[in-house]
Enzyme design. Structure first.
Site, PDB file in Angstrom:
ATOM      1  N   SER A 112      38.806 -62.887  26.185  1.00 40.19           N
ATOM      2  CA  SER A 112      39.323 -63.955  25.686  1.00 40.19           C
ATOM      3  C   SER A 112      39.654 -64.453  24.117  1.00 40.19           C
ATOM      4  O   SER A 112      41.121 -63.763  24.259  1.00 40.19           O
ATOM      5  CB  SER A 112      37.736 -64.196  25.550  1.00 40.19           C
ATOM      6  OG  SER A 112      37.115 -65.914  25.340  1.00 40.19           O
ATOM      7  N   GLU A 211      43.570 -67.582  32.860  1.00 40.34           N
ATOM      8  CA  GLU A 211      42.193 -67.362  33.039  1.00 40.34           C
ATOM      9  C   GLU A 211      41.825 -68.644  31.562  1.00 40.34           C
ATOM     10  O   GLU A 211      42.337 -68.120  30.013  1.00 40.34           O
ATOM     11  CB  GLU A 211      41.183 -66.395  33.089  1.00 40.34           C
ATOM     12  CG  GLU A 211      41.071 -65.659  31.782  1.00 40.34           C
ATOM     13  CD  GLU A 211      39.779 -65.943  30.759  1.00 40.34           C
ATOM     14  OE1 GLU A 211      39.206 -66.543  30.647  1.00 40.34           O
ATOM     15  OE2 GLU A 211      41.139 -65.227  29.373  1.00 40.34           O
ATOM     16  N   HIS A 278      36.251 -65.536  32.485  1.00 44.16           N
ATOM     17  CA  HIS A 278      34.935 -66.062  31.920  1.00 44.16           C
ATOM     18  C   HIS A 278      33.897 -66.254  32.792  1.00 44.16           C
ATOM     19  O   HIS A 278      33.102 -66.208  32.983  1.00 44.16           O
ATOM     20  CB  HIS A 278      34.675 -67.023  30.646  1.00 44.16           C
ATOM     21  CG  HIS A 278      35.084 -67.104  30.131  1.00 44.16           C
ATOM     22  ND1 HIS A 278      37.072 -67.190  29.620  1.00 44.16           N
ATOM     23  CD2 HIS A 278      35.510 -67.163  28.373  1.00 44.16           C
ATOM     24  CE1 HIS A 278      37.145 -66.134  28.203  1.00 44.16           C
ATOM     25  NE2 HIS A 278      36.572 -66.191  27.976  1.00 44.16           N
TER      26      HIS A 278
END
Length: 307
Positions: A112, A211, A278
């Site tokens: 992330s 992602e 995630h």
């Protein structure tokens, strides 16, 4: 070309640092991480500002950077595990102690917002890292696929093989073909945020991993279009599409529609449906190492980050 730095595989007894270079983390989730890591035979060391809070950051810039650089420079520490993402890593990456990284390469894991740190370590020191769970996610349990995948990436010294999962929203984003190259990338938003900075990676011949979470389809369209217009994708060998979680809005366009429209006409092997990102559970993969993307068999095989 500068040689890639490969840290040593973690072994029982090794000290691992827990740091918070991005957002704040609850104490109970750090406690869960300590429990899991201890169960693996490792010696977790919680750094002084791990539980700090400064607005939406896990401490001030100097506090977060200080813990990170202290961990990178400590010869006893063999891995640096980020407790969570959120936001904030980009504010400190220009001051990461790259000399310490080059002197004594350590495993660094997170995802992330930690993508900003992965990219800085790759561009600044050519360090192979691990795109894997933040330590707070070990509260899923030591036997969860997320924790077991992280343990494999950190402690086995073996390749990681990820198979496309039909249950993933991005599974139908797929071409045919085979590509080999260095796996780079991570969170799409953070990757796009490096455009125009020293940390944008050279993607020539690379397998690009993307992602994201909480981004409406039109925003993903905008980011992929930005990458295309910048020329960053011109020499990419293949694209590995991970999880795009909670990426829906009121328009009748799905995230898979957008990814198909913006990626498949590039003429590259593209493989979606990879459980990386995630999702409720996700797989840790090395970054900066050799990868084989096989869209025909639906697998991504990544060489270990470690030696």
């Amino acid at each position: 070309m500068t040689a890639t730095l490969h840290p040593a595989t973690l072994r029982p007894g090794d000290t691992v640092a827990l740091v918070s270079p991005s957002g704040p983390v609850p104490a109970e989730r750090v406690e869960a991480a300590v429990s899991v890591l201890t169960g693996w035979g490792l010696a977790p060391r919680v750094y002084p500002h791990v539980l700090a809070r400064h607005g939406y950051f896990g401490g001030t810039d100097d506090q977060r950077l200080g813990d990170l650089n202290d961990a990178l420079g400590d010869p006893q520490v063999r891995a640096v595990l980020c407790t969570r993402g959120g936001y904030g890593a980009q504010r400190i990456t220009d001051r990461v102690d790259l000399d310490a990284v080059r002197r004594d390469p350590k495993l660094v894991m997170g995802f992330s917002d930690i993508t900003a740190l992965h990219l800085a370590l790759w561009r600044g020191a050519r360090l192979a890292t691990v795109h894997g769970p933040v330590a707070a996610q070990f509260d899923k349990g030591a036997d969860s696929p997320t924790a077991l995948g992280a343990r494999h990436a950190l402690m086995s010294g073996e390749p990681v093989v990820v198979a496309a999962d039909p249950a993933e929203d991005t599974h139908r984003v797929r071409t045919t073909g085979h590509a080999e190259g260095t796996l780079l990338g991570g969170n799409l938003s953070l990757l796009v945020s490096t455009l125009g900075t020293p940390h944008l990676p050279d993607l020539t011949g690379a397998i690009l991993l993307v992602e994201d979470v909480g981004e409406y389809p039109y925003r993903v369209d905008r980011m992929l279009t930005h990458l295309r217009r910048s020329g960053a994708l011109d020499q990419v060998a293949g694209i590995a599409v991970g999880q795009f979680t909670d990426c829906a809005d009121a328009w009748p366009v799905t995230i898979a529609d957008v990814l198909t429209d913006r990626l498949l006409d590039l003429g590259l092997p593209v493989l979606g449906g990879l459980p990386i990102g995630h999702g409720a559970q996700h797989t840790a993969v090395p970054l900066g190492t050799r990868a084989v993307l096989d869209a025909d068999t639906g697998t991504l095989t990544v060489a270990p980050a470690t030696t």
